[in-house]
Design a protein around this motif. Sequence first.
Motif, mmCIF file in Angstrom:
data_model
loop_
_atom_site.group_PDB
_atom_site.id
_atom_site.type_symbol
_atom_site.label_atom_id
_atom_site.label_comp_id
_atom_site.label_asym_id
_atom_site.label_seq_id
_atom_site.Cartn_x
_atom_site.Cartn_y
_atom_site.Cartn_z
ATOM 1 N N CYS A 194 0.819 -1.214 0.000
ATOM 2 C CA CYS A 194 0.000 0.000 0.000
ATOM 3 C C CYS A 194 0.851 1.263 0.000
ATOM 4 N N SER A 195 2.140 1.135 0.253
ATOM 5 C CA SER A 195 3.048 2.282 0.196
ATOM 6 C C SER A 195 3.464 2.613 -1.236
ATOM 7 N N CYS A 208 -3.826 -3.552 -2.843
ATOM 8 C CA CYS A 208 -2.598 -3.475 -2.057
ATOM 9 C C CYS A 208 -2.801 -4.086 -0.680
ATOM 10 N N TYR A 209 -1.695 -4.482 -0.077
ATOM 11 C CA TYR A 209 -1.733 -5.030 1.268
ATOM 12 C C TYR A 209 -0.973 -4.083 2.190
ATOM 13 N N GLY A 210 -1.449 -3.988 3.438
ATOM 14 C CA GLY A 210 -0.841 -3.022 4.353
ATOM 15 C C GLY A 210 -0.447 -3.618 5.674
ATOM 16 N N ILE A 235 -1.974 -18.020 5.573
ATOM 17 C CA ILE A 235 -2.057 -16.757 6.299
ATOM 18 C C ILE A 235 -3.170 -15.911 5.691
ATOM 19 N N PHE A 236 -3.883 -15.164 6.544
ATOM 20 C CA PHE A 236 -4.890 -14.215 6.073
ATOM 21 C C PHE A 236 -4.255 -12.829 5.999
ATOM 22 N N VAL A 237 -4.451 -12.161 4.870
ATOM 23 C CA VAL A 237 -3.883 -10.831 4.634
ATOM 24 C C VAL A 237 -4.996 -9.877 4.223
ATOM 25 N N HIS A 238 -5.008 -8.702 4.801
ATOM 26 C CA HIS A 238 -5.998 -7.673 4.463
ATOM 27 C C HIS A 238 -5.517 -6.891 3.249
#
Length: 255
Positions: A194-195, A208-210, A235-238
């Motif tokens: 996300c950057s 994007c992931y943060g 793994i769970f990723v937001h």
Amino acid sequence: MKKILTSFLLMAIIAGCVQQGPTEAEKPEEPPVVEQPEKSLEQEKPEEIDKIISITNEPIDIQINLEQYKNQLFIQEPALSWESEDAKKFNDEMSQLAQKCRDELTYREDGYWHTASLLNTQYYINDDILSIVIKLDRLLADAGNGPSEFMTYNFSLTTHNQLSNSEIFSIYEISNNDFQYELDKQLEKDYLPCSTPTGEDGVLEKPCYGDFVGSKGGRFGETSMIYIKDRVIHIFVHVNQAMYQENIDISVYSL
């Protein structure tokens, strides 16, 4: 005498033929040895699983147009039978969460439902580890639904204690750097950090992931939600893009 000698020789020849095995060329080809896959406790002794974890299904009677939720209209409350402090804590948390879901089911004056929370449970056994995945969906009749929320718990079948991410990695002799490397490879296929600077339209070309990957920015950590299924660490990723948000399940590390 001649007849006796002839008979003796014939019997010796027959005996030699019987004892003699086939030549290498005549031997039938032996079938290859096929290694059988290791059976999990769930596959081998399902009756023992019922003694470890029980799941209460409580249907929710609402009409819904969201197809993906039509087969999930219930509150599943899991409970462990162990006497360990970690198991008791888990049971208390699940009892409170299930009650919260019941309380959040509200109706309008016309009788139609307004909000509902669905609680679903899956569990997996690999080696000495029981992994439990809790999925929570909060629905709004007038505004759709938000992203599914997940909680993961990993317990030792031997000690009945909850295992931290570090303890799981220690059991399988995995370093955080090795896991992070495999995770980054999976994320790079479909997502961006996300950057990442946005384009002229202010939108990233990929979701994007943060900071929900771990406790420190995008790095894996103890707060990361991992579990093991079919000898693979997930793994769970937001992830998010503009108004789109979702918690995704990524298969990361094969054991």
